[in-house]
Design an enzyme around this catalytic site. Structure first.
Site, PDB file in Angstrom:
ATOM      1  N   CYS A   2      29.362  52.795  67.901  1.00 55.25           N
ATOM      2  CA  CYS A   2      28.262  52.800  68.878  1.00 55.25           C
ATOM      3  C   CYS A   2      26.964  52.344  68.236  1.00 55.25           C
ATOM      4  CB  CYS A   2      28.055  54.215  69.414  1.00 55.25           C
ATOM      5  SG  CYS A   2      29.496  54.862  70.244  1.00 55.25           S
ATOM      6  N   ARG A  27      29.064  45.670  65.033  1.00 53.92           N
ATOM      7  CA  ARG A  27      29.635  46.953  64.615  1.00 53.92           C
ATOM      8  C   ARG A  27      30.883  47.304  65.410  1.00 53.92           C
ATOM      9  NH1 ARG A  27      25.357  50.396  62.546  1.00 53.92           N
ATOM     10  NH2 ARG A  27      26.217  52.146  63.671  1.00 53.92           N
ATOM     11  N   TRP A  74      31.421  52.539  71.588  1.00 53.35           N
ATOM     12  CA  TRP A  74      32.765  52.417  71.011  1.00 53.35           C
ATOM     13  C   TRP A  74      33.458  53.701  71.433  1.00 53.35           C
ATOM     14  CZ3 TRP A  74      35.282  55.156  66.910  1.00 53.35           C
ATOM     15  CH2 TRP A  74      36.414  54.530  66.401  1.00 53.35           C
ATOM     16  N   ASN A  98      24.702  58.456  70.051  1.00 56.01           N
ATOM     17  CA  ASN A  98      25.725  58.194  69.019  1.00 56.01           C
ATOM     18  C   ASN A  98      26.136  59.539  68.469  1.00 56.01           C
ATOM     19  OD1 ASN A  98      25.521  55.471  69.334  1.00 56.01           O
ATOM     20  ND2 ASN A  98      24.622  55.049  67.327  1.00 56.01           N
ATOM     21  N   GLY A  99      27.439  59.711  68.223  1.00 55.79           N
ATOM     22  CA  GLY A  99      27.920  60.976  67.668  1.00 55.79           C
ATOM     23  C   GLY A  99      28.926  61.606  68.626  1.00 55.79           C
ATOM     24  N   GLU A 479      45.123  47.713  49.829  1.00 52.03           N
ATOM     25  CA  GLU A 479      44.048  46.949  50.488  1.00 52.03           C
ATOM     26  C   GLU A 479      44.641  45.744  51.214  1.00 52.03           C
ATOM     27  OE1 GLU A 479      41.225  47.113  51.538  1.00 52.03           O
ATOM     28  OE2 GLU A 479      40.525  45.056  51.750  1.00 52.03           O
ATOM     29  N   LYS A 483      44.128  45.029  55.205  1.00 52.83           N
ATOM     30  CA  LYS A 483      43.580  43.755  55.726  1.00 52.83           C
ATOM     31  C   LYS A 483      44.499  43.192  56.790  1.00 52.83           C
ATOM     32  CE  LYS A 483      39.918  43.484  54.802  1.00 52.83           C
ATOM     33  NZ  LYS A 483      39.819  44.785  54.318  1.00 52.83           N
ATOM     34  N   GLU A 486      44.604  45.485  60.049  1.00 51.91           N
ATOM     35  CA  GLU A 486      43.418  45.643  60.896  1.00 51.91           C
ATOM     36  C   GLU A 486      43.048  44.370  61.639  1.00 51.91           C
ATOM     37  OE1 GLU A 486      39.721  46.688  58.992  1.00 51.91           O
ATOM     38  OE2 GLU A 486      40.305  45.725  57.151  1.00 51.91           O
ATOM     39  N   HIS A 502      63.371  54.673  46.186  1.00 53.56           N
ATOM     40  CA  HIS A 502      63.351  56.093  46.592  1.00 53.56           C
ATOM     41  C   HIS A 502      63.153  56.234  48.089  1.00 53.56           C
ATOM     42  CE1 HIS A 502      63.384  57.155  42.387  1.00 53.56           C
ATOM     43  NE2 HIS A 502      62.401  56.312  42.180  1.00 53.56           N
ATOM     44  N   LYS A 602      32.517  48.415  62.693  1.00 55.73           N
ATOM     45  CA  LYS A 602      32.088  48.057  61.340  1.00 55.73           C
ATOM     46  C   LYS A 602      31.606  49.275  60.569  1.00 55.73           C
ATOM     47  CE  LYS A 602      31.258  45.470  57.867  1.00 55.73           C
ATOM     48  NZ  LYS A 602      32.412  44.984  57.091  1.00 55.73           N
TER      49      LYS A 602
HETATM   50  C1  AGP Z   1      37.747  47.735  55.976  1.00 53.64           C
HETATM   51  O1  AGP Z   1      38.143  46.390  56.203  1.00 53.64           O
HETATM   52  C2  AGP Z   1      37.417  48.458  57.247  1.00 53.64           C
HETATM   53  N1  AGP Z   1      36.402  47.808  57.970  1.00 53.64           N
HETATM   54  C3  AGP Z   1      37.181  49.929  57.034  1.00 53.64           C
HETATM   55  O2  AGP Z   1      38.327  50.475  56.431  1.00 53.64           O
HETATM   56  C4  AGP Z   1      35.963  50.304  56.148  1.00 53.64           C
HETATM   57  O3  AGP Z   1      36.216  49.939  54.812  1.00 53.64           O
HETATM   58  C5  AGP Z   1      35.772  51.826  56.214  1.00 53.64           C
HETATM   59  O4  AGP Z   1      35.492  52.173  57.555  1.00 53.64           O
HETATM   60  C6  AGP Z   1      34.660  52.334  55.306  1.00 53.64           C
HETATM   61  O5  AGP Z   1      33.442  51.757  55.710  1.00 53.64           O
HETATM   62  P1  AGP Z   1      32.187  51.908  54.704  1.00 53.64           P
HETATM   63  O6  AGP Z   1      32.552  51.154  53.448  1.00 53.64           O
HETATM   64  O7  AGP Z   1      31.027  51.321  55.433  1.00 53.64           O
HETATM   65  O8  AGP Z   1      32.009  53.376  54.417  1.00 53.64           O
END
Ligand code: AGP
Length: 607
Positions: A2, A27, A74, A98-99, A479, A483, A486, A502, A602
């Site tokens: 948001c 965001r 969001w 927001n929140g 990671e 990637k 997401e 295992h 974001k």
């Molecule tokens: C990573 O590609 C994502 N956008 C997400 O996992 C992000 O790394 C995570 O939300 C942490 O965000 P920050 O680094 O702003 O704390």
């Protein structure tokens, strides 16, 4: 996540509100809305979907005023519909929030019993209804807001309009950022400082428990008990504001291309005069006392911490724990006061990571923040801050910030190794020299990006994928899997390659793509043995290794990409690039929104 934007000004605000929402759109959101006070009434426009829908609505049905609030939502409670979009309002009050209001259900039951009629499925609407309820009992605007905030459980960044006070904008904060921007003709408010670029000359970051009242010429601050508070605006140094895609199809691809420059900028920020070591703004006395590190983060930032664990334990000889932020404070981990607690966050506003920082501070740990946004909440509340200098990262999938986090961690590793005398000066000099040459090697790797378009065809119609690596590459595999997940929406998991037999080996058949990260290190032989286990079951192997490694496996892999040799400590940075490009081109070939993938934001400022 948001976004909030608000304005009280000598000039009409509607265009400011819409522009402010555009700045916040990176965001991630699924609906939006604005509200202004016009001719003594609160007027509102809201729309589901992209901001363009709201813009068209406002063009067709203009609303205008000198004070207004705006929001990109969001969805947390309730579907992403117009009805659930903010601002939420009654005839008397409009709020953008927001929140999360954690006790919204009990509040709603209580207010409905008093005759209040709710219009939405959201938790946020309970704030507007609760304030209105107190107003109708005769409270002043300020007291009605203050009392309502005391009854709310959970977090808020809040902007509020009152029909009765058409020249006053109210703001409040508990756990979700709000920054006040001062300009020559009024005030602007946003949940993200970037949205104040070009508008504010000075800023004030609202603190938890503060409540402010703004007019075009005045800003009065109080605490939640109503006591007046002083505040100090500081000059606004806007971050490098993104200049658009610069000819790239997506911000993500642009930001992948920026990585060599980001690596170099992040390196040179801390490079000593003689270019032989990296020095950080953390007193040597602090680094020398560190007996253990606790790294806490979310998502990609968490995986940066996982990679750093291998570096720090090997190069500095210090034990490292790495925790998911949303688990950290509930794990009740025995925390050693000699620990250095490191909080990694690109945005510096991730609620889970911020809550973990507060938890560690309460237990007396020395807290270090590794962030991209230096004026962020996490940066302000840590004892020490290491900016990563990645510049504004717009793509929701983090790329250049991850490279910058790794670069910062690698430098910190050397500083810790020096402080613990575990790392010799010559070894440090050799690595720093290699780091100075590394941007060129990154550029060459990125220039081969078209081959990933071919490799991504292997994944185009897949529903699952398995990423494997050993040692530090097992952290990188995590990671890589994130990637892909997401932005391509393919279910991807990562495992240490030795773990395959295992259980996960049961997943392998001729439909399963297996992506192996196997740089030339002490584990390469074992990694290639694991690959043969996969090949024996028909797995479709995509291998990232060096030339010899690819040649050795040529007969049983479907795709391979040889990466040139680099210093072993630089391999995680090098092997990140194929993983990013593979995810990018797979998402592209699947027709996905690469920069704003579905359901994601974001900066996740709710727990
Ligand atoms: C990573 O590609 C994502 N956008 C997400 O996992 C992000 O790394 C995570 O939300 C942490 O965000 P920050 O680094 O702003 O704390």
């Amino acid at each position: 996540m948001c976004g909030i934007f608000a304005a009280v000004n000598q000039n009409p605000v509607t265009q400011h509100l819409l522009t402010g929402l555009s700045c916040l759109s990176y965001r991630g959101y699924d609906s939006s809305g604005i509200a202004v006070i016009e001719n003594g009434l609160i007027r509102r426009q809201r729309a589901a979907g992209k901001l363009e829908n709201l813009r068209q609505l406002v063009e067709g049905n203009p609303i205008q005023g000198l004070i207004g609030i705006a929001h990109t939502r969001w969805a947390t409670h309730g579907l992403p519909t117009e009805k659930n979009a903010h601002p939420h309002m009654t005839e008397e009050v409009a709020v953008a929030h927001n929140g999360i209001v954690e006790n919204h259900h009990s509040l709603k039951l209580r207010l409905e019993a008093q005759g209040c009629e709710f219009q939405s499925e959201t938790d946020s609407e309970s704030i507007a209804q609760l304030i209105t309820f107190h107003l109708r009992r005769g409270m002043s605007c300020q007291d009605a807001l203050r009392v309502a905030l005391q009854e709310i459980e959970g977090s808020y960044g809040l902007v509020v309009l009152f029909r009765q006070q058409p020249d006053q904008l109210y703001v409040a904060r508990r756990g979700s950022p709000l920054v006040i921007g001062r300009s020559n003709d009024g005030y602007f408010v946003s949940s993200d400082e970037n949205a104040l670029s070009g508008l504010a000359t000075q800023v004030y970051h609202l603190q938890d428990g503060e409540l402010g009242r703004l007019s075009t010429s005045l800003f009065r601050l109080r605490d939640i008990q109503g006591n007046q508070k002083a505040c100090r605006f500081v000059d606004f140094h806007q971050m490098h504001v993104d200049s658009g895609k610069d000819g790239f199809d997506h911000f993500m691809l642009k930001e992948i291309h920026e990585q060599p420059a980001v690596f170099e900028r992040c390196l040179r920020q801390y490079l000593s005069e003689d270019q032989e070591r990296l020095e950080y703004p953390i007193p040597g006395s602090i680094l020398e006392k560190v007996s253990r590190l606790t790294i806490v983060a979310c998502g990609t930032s968490f995986y940066a911490g996982q990679v750093a664990k291998y570096w720090i334990e090997r190069v500095a000889g210090l034990p490292v724990d790495v925790d998911i932020a949303s688990e950290f404070r509930y794990r009740q981990a025995p925390l050693d006061q000699q620990s250095l607690a490191v909080f990694v966050s690109q945005s510096g506003e991730t609620a889970d990571t911020y809550a973990a920082l507060q938890h560690a501070r309460k237990r007396g740990l020395t807290c270090l923040a590794i962030v991209n946004v230096v004026n962020s909440t996490i940066a302000r509340e840590a004892d020490y801050v290491l900016p990563i200098h990645a510049g504004t990262e717009v793509g929701v999938a983090s790329t250049k910030a991850f490279i910058a986090q790794l670069t910062t961690f690698l430098g910190l590793t050397l500083a810790l190794g020096r402080a613990s005398a575990y790392l010799g000066a010559e070894a440090e000099r050799a690595l720093v020299a290699e780091m100075l040459n590394f941007p060129e090697q990154m550029s060459q790797l990125i220039s081969q990006k078209s081959m990933y378009s071919a490799i991504s065809r292997e994944l185009r119609h897949c529903s699952n994928a398995l990423f494997l690596g050993r040692g530090i590459s097992s952290a990188l595999a995590q990671e890589g899997a994130l990637k892909l997940k997401e932005i391509s929406y393919i279910h991807a998991e990562a495992y240490p390659a030795g773990e395959l037999k295992h259980g996960p080996l049961a997943l392998v058949d001729e439909h399963l793509p297996v992506i192996m990260i196997a740089p030339r290190d002490e584990l390469l032989g074992k990694s290639l043995s694991n690959l043969r286990e996969v090949a024996a079951r028909g797995g479709r192997i995509i291998l990232f290794s060096d030339k010899e490694g690819i040649e050795e496996c040529r007969d049983f892999i479907v795709q391979g990409h040889a990466l040139p040799p680099v210093h072993e400590l630089l391999q995680p940075l090098q092997y990140t690039i194929p993983l990013q490009l593979l995810a990018y081109y797979t998402a592209l070939i699947r027709g996905n929104d690469v920069d704003q993938p579905r359901n994601l934001a974001k900066s996740v400022t709710v727990e």
